[in-house]
Design an enzyme around this catalytic site. Sequence first.
Site, short mmCIF file in Angstrom:
data_model
loop_
_atom_site.label_atom_id
_atom_site.label_comp_id
_atom_site.label_asym_id
_atom_site.label_seq_id
_atom_site.Cartn_x
_atom_site.Cartn_y
_atom_site.Cartn_z
N LYS A 148 38.54 -24.79 35.48
CA LYS A 148 38.14 -23.75 36.43
C LYS A 148 37.34 -22.66 35.71
CE LYS A 148 39.91 -19.84 37.93
NZ LYS A 148 38.69 -19.05 38.18
N GLY B 105 41.32 -15.52 28.45
CA GLY B 105 41.14 -14.42 29.39
C GLY B 105 42.00 -13.24 28.99
N SER B 106 42.41 -12.47 29.98
CA SER B 106 43.12 -11.22 29.68
C SER B 106 44.57 -11.50 29.25
CB SER B 106 43.11 -10.32 30.91
OG SER B 106 43.78 -10.96 31.96
N THR B 107 45.12 -10.58 28.49
CA THR B 107 46.51 -10.70 28.04
C THR B 107 47.46 -10.68 29.24
OG1 THR B 107 45.98 -9.76 25.91
CG2 THR B 107 48.28 -9.59 26.59
N GLU B 108 47.12 -9.87 30.22
CA GLU B 108 47.99 -9.75 31.41
C GLU B 108 48.14 -11.10 32.11
OE1 GLU B 108 46.15 -7.20 34.20
OE2 GLU B 108 47.79 -7.39 35.64
N GLU C 31 44.21 -17.86 24.52
CA GLU C 31 43.28 -17.06 23.72
C GLU C 31 43.01 -15.80 24.53
OE1 GLU C 31 40.44 -15.18 22.68
OE2 GLU C 31 39.03 -16.83 22.96
N CYS D 82 35.92 -10.99 23.23
CA CYS D 82 37.34 -10.76 22.92
C CYS D 82 37.51 -10.31 21.47
CB CYS D 82 38.16 -12.00 23.22
SG CYS D 82 37.43 -13.49 22.59
N GLU E 81 41.80 -2.73 25.35
CA GLU E 81 40.57 -3.51 25.31
C GLU E 81 39.64 -3.01 26.42
OE1 GLU E 81 40.67 -7.73 26.54
OE2 GLU E 81 39.50 -8.16 24.75
P1 NDP Z 1 41.24 -12.75 33.77
O1 NDP Z 1 42.20 -12.96 32.68
O2 NDP Z 1 41.76 -12.36 35.11
O3 NDP Z 1 40.35 -14.06 33.99
C1 NDP Z 1 40.26 -15.17 33.15
C2 NDP Z 1 40.33 -16.46 33.98
O4 NDP Z 1 41.64 -16.62 34.55
C3 NDP Z 1 39.38 -16.48 35.17
O5 NDP Z 1 38.93 -17.78 35.38
C4 NDP Z 1 40.29 -16.01 36.27
O6 NDP Z 1 39.82 -16.29 37.55
C5 NDP Z 1 41.56 -16.75 35.96
N1 NDP Z 1 42.76 -16.18 36.55
C6 NDP Z 1 42.96 -14.93 37.07
N2 NDP Z 1 44.24 -14.79 37.49
C7 NDP Z 1 44.86 -15.96 37.23
C8 NDP Z 1 46.20 -16.44 37.42
N3 NDP Z 1 47.15 -15.67 37.95
N4 NDP Z 1 46.50 -17.69 37.03
C9 NDP Z 1 45.57 -18.48 36.45
N5 NDP Z 1 44.29 -18.09 36.25
C10 NDP Z 1 43.93 -16.84 36.63
O7 NDP Z 1 40.17 -11.72 33.32
P2 NDP Z 1 39.27 -10.83 34.29
O8 NDP Z 1 38.05 -11.57 34.56
O9 NDP Z 1 40.02 -10.35 35.49
O10 NDP Z 1 39.00 -9.58 33.37
C11 NDP Z 1 39.98 -8.55 33.26
C12 NDP Z 1 40.03 -8.02 31.87
O11 NDP Z 1 40.45 -9.04 31.00
C13 NDP Z 1 38.69 -7.62 31.31
O12 NDP Z 1 38.38 -6.31 31.63
C14 NDP Z 1 38.87 -7.81 29.84
O13 NDP Z 1 39.46 -6.65 29.29
C15 NDP Z 1 39.84 -8.93 29.75
N6 NDP Z 1 39.20 -10.22 29.44
C16 NDP Z 1 39.36 -10.70 28.20
C17 NDP Z 1 38.78 -11.89 27.85
C18 NDP Z 1 38.95 -12.42 26.50
O14 NDP Z 1 38.36 -13.45 26.15
N7 NDP Z 1 39.74 -11.79 25.67
C19 NDP Z 1 37.94 -12.65 28.77
C20 NDP Z 1 37.87 -12.06 30.09
C21 NDP Z 1 38.48 -10.90 30.37
P3 NDP Z 1 38.88 -15.16 38.23
O15 NDP Z 1 37.58 -15.24 37.55
O16 NDP Z 1 38.79 -15.52 39.63
O17 NDP Z 1 39.58 -13.86 38.04
#
Ligand code: NDP
Length: 502
Positions: free
Chosen positions: A205, A257-260, A279, A313, A410
């Site tokens: 995805k 993606g995000s830590t959250e 990661e 990141c 971040e």
């Molecule tokens: P997310 O962690 O939300 O997104 C990463 C991926 O996970 C996207 O494909 C997202 O879909 C998907 N996703 C979101 N929620 C869920 C879930 N509950 N279960 C499974 N997959 C999910 O990052 P965001 O794009 O919302 O960015 C938010 C913050 O995260 C940024 O401001 C940045 O600080 C950080 N970030 C860090 C990254 C890194 O590599 N360290 C990369 C991206 C973001 P969708 O695109 O629809 O949200």
Amino acid sequence: MKTDLKAAPKVPARKKDAAAIPAAWDYAAAPESKDIVKIADHYGLFIGGKFVEPLSKQRYTTIDPATEEPLSEIAQAGKADVAKAVRSARDAYTSRWSKLRPSERAKYLYRIARILQERSREFAVLESRNGGKPIRESRDVDLPLAAAHFFYYAGWADKLEYAFPNRTPKPIGVAGQIIPWNFPLLMLAWKIAPALAAGNTVVLKPAETTPLTALLFCDVLRQAELPPGVVNIITGDGRTGAELVSSPDVNKIAFTGSTEVGKAIQRAVAGTGKRLTLELGGKAANIVFDDAPLDQAVEGIVNGIYFNQGHVCCAGSRLFVQESIYDAIISKLKRRMRTLRVGDPLDKNTDVGAINSKAQLEKIAGLVQSGIDEGAEIYQPPCKLPERGYWFVPTVFTNVAQSYRIAQEEIFGPVLSVLTFRTPDEAVEKANNTPYGLSAGVWTEKGSRILSMAQRLKAGVVWANTYNRFDPASPFGGYKESGFGREGGLHGLEPYLAFDEG
Ligand code: NDP
């Protein structure tokens, strides 16, 4: 001898130069053509080797963040769509892919790598249009590295027994992969190449805001004649990602993606027996000692934080400068920042492109405001931003305390926080004072200091006298809240393999 002044030849009056003397050395626009890539009005989901309409019947619009222009209608995969994609991946795994000779798997990976190289301009333009990153970066970094990952893992596909001697490596099944929007095609390559090389099939995805290069990649898969179902691409927002995570027939989840969200995924996967690699975010320290070559260090600082608008990141978002060179570094940094060109991502002169989304722009602006409110000193070079689209001026904060949000959280934008130190011990202590541990940079002439700093910094990657360098053979990943598991190199194959130890 007498000189007859009257007879002396007349010097013609100097003609005024018609061309005005340039007041500034501006670059002429050098836009890359958009025509090389055709974007469809709408896309389906790529399941079983073909595009199918989403059972959910839902779509959303993806845009160009530099102009806010709609680009295409994208399918929002629902629960039934995710289940269909996972079934397709499972069928392909049991009926074909896991039984294929490893050298045959390698051939497909080599083909994908070569096609990506051949079509790299097309992909680079699409990446910049959908994500906002400068064409110079998508052309020179994202695309060559994406192809290099497929080449690299193609090489391992038939050598797994040698890579892991006496451990009898076997594929694990279906991998569910979820990627972010900062390096859409590159993250796809990081995920798909090792999974396929190890003999697994995939459901991936892409991020909601940047699905287009993943969808164009489906065309590469068809061109490479990859057996149907080996790679399935499902688009949608976080709900689609959550469905994929909870799908019972997925053997492994790989998430960037995000830590959250990473924590939420870890909770969802706990007790299910699914493999997991995460990661996540970072707040890297870029540490400059007083014996470093300052001009080179300033280039590294700029590359560390303003590359890809700081949507990285491992961005060097906390700069630690040894006190004795603080004034020199700050004045050189500000001078260099005044030369950064912010604007049209498709212009080959652009250094800093558009912020990926409105939501991300708001997040950056909010954190920058918190820095001002908490008492840090802000500097932004004079800069004319385009009227439409999402933009943020490259920013540096000085007078930052370690407790400020801009030093802790971040930001994921072009915002640098500068702190100082006196001794190597103090630098290590401050650099490690973060919940993250993804990367770090060290600038010094002393090799022994580089080695000792690298050992003491709690970071998965430590660059010395450079920053943001990647190679498919080199593992990448974090400590602490930056996640676990490694991508790249031999380490990146391990999470996609099961072993009969002994
Ligand atoms: P997310 O962690 O939300 O997104 C990463 C991926 O996970 C996207 O494909 C997202 O879909 C998907 N996703 C979101 N929620 C869920 C879930 N509950 N279960 C499974 N997959 C999910 O990052 P965001 O794009 O919302 O960015 C938010 C913050 O995260 C940024 O401001 C940045 O600080 C950080 N970030 C860090 C990254 C890194 O590599 N360290 C990369 C991206 C973001 P969708 O695109 O629809 O949200």
